[in-house]
Scaffold this active site. Structure first.
Site, PDB file in Angstrom:
ATOM      1  N   GLY A 327      30.332   9.179  11.272  1.00  0.00           N
ATOM      2  CA  GLY A 327      30.276   9.014  12.784  1.00  0.00           C
ATOM      3  C   GLY A 327      30.198  10.415  13.577  1.00  0.00           C
ATOM      4  N   GLY A 330      34.896  12.956  17.640  1.00  0.00           N
ATOM      5  CA  GLY A 330      35.654  12.948  18.915  1.00  0.00           C
ATOM      6  C   GLY A 330      36.079  14.004  19.342  1.00  0.00           C
ATOM      7  CG  ASP A 381      46.330  -4.930  19.303  1.00  0.00           C
ATOM      8  OD1 ASP A 381      46.762  -4.275  20.157  1.00  0.00           O
ATOM      9  OD2 ASP A 381      46.969  -5.797  18.869  1.00  0.00           O
TER      10      ASP A 381
END
Length: 615
Positions: A327, A330, A381
């Site tokens: 992906g 970040g 979570d």
């Protein structure tokens, strides 16, 4: 050398002090959980939210209290290892007939690891493995407060027994029409059973503790007939007239998995023997790991302990390597995973390129906010760990290079324990359930022709449905976050993921804000042609100003995505939508949230939720 005699009275005193510390912790935890019933009966929703936040902090406070007592009274950090070996054995003795032994063992570890050097984190000194079985503890429980109750209806008395079952919970507020609700539940149960003969063991079982969360409570149990078991849950809510209603009946593992999802706030349940609750719930949801069930019950430290044991077991029985997670990378977090393990590991980077303006402390505060907040099924979570060791041989060299470049302060590579094994030690890491990033989910559908209106192949039609489902769920997720007073900050597709149940969940928290802290504005009218053609922002923008109409260029570049989004969620581009919900929340309103489909509801008329689907 393992002790052959327990001859240290000091070791016993230390063990007893730690047991006293745990018993105090669980007494306070259970008291706060039991008070949820009164808060529900008085519709004290803000009190319920405060209690949820406060209870999360209980564990660390009690561990700190116990650690300080041991240092003050016993000079625990100065005692030789011979004493500490006996401390554990005395503690095991104190666990005989204890009703929460697994939690007490974890508490022992939490205190002891604050005192001993890491080289002593082995089974001689701490509970690397559990020492006391949790099976059949409930055989010794009080007959007046069993873990679960059983009812034995006939075909004709099922509705009557359902009414009695609900009344046995002694909720101190009236039902609007319990008989009618019981009749609806009966009809649903009969439909589940199908055209079968009722066997000799036909029964209803329900856990004795009510499950409280948000503005609802849940009765959880099983319908048993012959060799078949049907897990169920009954949501109990307030109706329009301030009286209670049974809003639905949820059946089967999938419905229960949604109810106990890792993306939801923890339940408050009064439990004498938590392991018995976990065992019962696991029989209803065999695919759900025990650590996640403990988490769902608010016993997060036990969940962390079991997760780590499961993780070590998986490492021992796998050979693949940790790698940089697939992906888009970040700007704030370095994310890696183990392909065979369904979780991702997130490390805060040491520096952040513009336009990110944040610090490690601020990022940790955002993650703590999510931990303490009502996640309404839309925020994953996280498990937070410090000083985690991984085998160096299992790390891809490219991942090591990435850690050395972006997070050197968080990385140590050494033989920490002096046992000849080189480890990669991560100083601080968050662990989350792995999901399919939403941008990848959509791109896979684009690649299959889903956004091409001229492609009518079966694969393209399926891809088109995938795009539509993803975009609709994305908008629903944003609206649910609004109901929880959360603004995601960075709303790009890559910051959301798809769960195995097809739900969109947000998982990038470094820019989140409370809705009530934001100022939602329309972009001002251009003063002249120069302003209109300017590539720069010509109007004043405050630090918490948000302009929803500017979301579109970043999200809706694809025509088909834009068409679906505007059909279902156009209001998300309107500042008035966000501002109106901000004002309602500021006025004290608490939105209804439902962990089940609207189509399952008996009383859809009582909802004030703005989302026409489940969350």
């Amino acid at each position: 050398m393992f002790p052959t005699r327990l001859d240290s009275s000091l070791a016993y005193d230390i063990a007893k002090a730690m047991m006293d510390g745990f018993n105090r912790h669980y007494r306070l935890f259970r008291t706060e959980s039991a008070r949820a019933k009164h808060r529900f009966e008085t519709a004290d929703w803000h009190g319920q939210q405060r209690a949820q936040r406060d209870r999360i902090e209980f564990y660390d406070l009690r561990v700190r209290e116990c650690f300080m007592r041991l240092a003050r009274e016993f000079k625990a950090d100065e005692q030789p290892m011979e004493v500490w070996q006996q401390v554990k054995l005395h503690y095991i003795g104190l666990l005989v007939d204890h009703h929460q032994p697994e939690l007490a063992e974890t508490f022992f570890n939490s205190v002891t690891t604050k005192i001993l050097h890491h080289s002593y984190f082995q089974n001689d000194f701490i509970f690397v493995r559990p020492a006391v079985s949790t099976e059949y503890i409930e055989n010794d429980e009080s007959e007046t407060s069993p873990t679960y109750r059983s009812y034995y209806p006939t075909h004709d008395s099922l509705a009557e027994v359902l009414v009695q079952m609900v009344l046995d919970f002694d909720l101190r507020c009236p039902f609007a029409d319990l008989d009618s609700d019981a009749a609806r539940v009966q009809a649903a149960m009969v439909e589940q059973l199908g055209e079968v003969k009722l066997r000799a063991n036909f029964q209803l079982q329900v856990l004795s503790g009510l499950f409280f969360r948000n503005k609802g409570c849940y009765i959880v149990g099983k319908l048993i007939n012959g060799f078949n078991e049907f897990p169920f849950a009954l949501p109990v809510l307030y109706g329009r007239a301030g009286q209670l209603v049974i809003d639905a009946v949820l059946f089967g593992e999938d419905d229960l998995l949604m109810l106990f999802s890792f993306a939801r706030a923890y339940f408050m349940v009064d439990m004498e023997i938590p392991s018995a609750y976990v065992q019962y719930l696991r029989s209803m949801m065999p695919r759900k790991p025990r650590n996640e069930i403990y988490n769902a019950l608010g016993l997060a430290k036990q969940g962390k302990t079991l997760f780590y044991r499961d993780f070590l077991h998986h490492q021992r029985h796998s050979t693949d390597k940790f790698r940089i997670a697939p992906g888009i990378k970040g700007m704030v977090m370095l994310v890696f995973d183990l392909p065979s393990f369904p979780y991702v590991f997130k490390v805060i980077k040491d520096f952040y390129p513009p336009p990110k303006d944040t610090t490690r402390e601020q990022i940790k505060a955002k993650y703590l906010l999510v931990k303490q907040h009502d996640r309404v099924g839309r925020m994953a979570d996280t498990l937070e760990y410090s000083e985690v060791g991984f085998p160096r041989a299992r790390f891809d060299d490219e991942l090591i290079a990435e850690l050395e470049k972006f997070a050197p302060s968080q990385l140590e590579i050494s033989d920490r324990d002096g046992d000849g094994r080189i480890e990669v030690i991560i100083k601080h890491v968050y662990i989350e359930r792995r999901m399919i990033p939403l941008n990848i989910y959509l791109q896979e559908a684009f690649d299959a022709g889903g956004a091409n209106p001229d492609d009518t192949s079966p694969a393209a039609l399926r891809a088109r449905e995938q795009i539509e489902r993803g975009v609709i769920e994305y908008g629903n997720a944003l609206k649910d976050l609004v109901a929880a007073n959360i603004f995601p900050g960075d709303m790009l597709w890559k910051n959301f993921g798809i769960t195995r149940h097809g739900k969109v969940v947000f998982y990038d928290y470094d820019e989140i804000e409370y809705i009530t802290d934001c100022n939602f504005r329309k972009v001002p009218q251009a003063r002249n042609e120069e302003d209109e053609m300017s590539g720069e922002v010509w109007y004043r923008v405050g630090p918490k100003d948000v302009f929803p109409e500017t979301f579109a260029p970043f999200l809706l570049g694809n025509p088909f995505v834009r068409e679906v989004f505007m059909k279902h969620h156009a209001e998300l581009l309107d500042a008035a939508f966000w501002q109106s919900h901000k004002e309602r929340i500021q006025a004290g309103h608490v939105y209804d949230v439902f962990p089940y489909d609207q189509g399952k509801r008996f009383h859809p008329e009582i909802s004030d939720a703005q989302v026409p689907s489940s969350i």
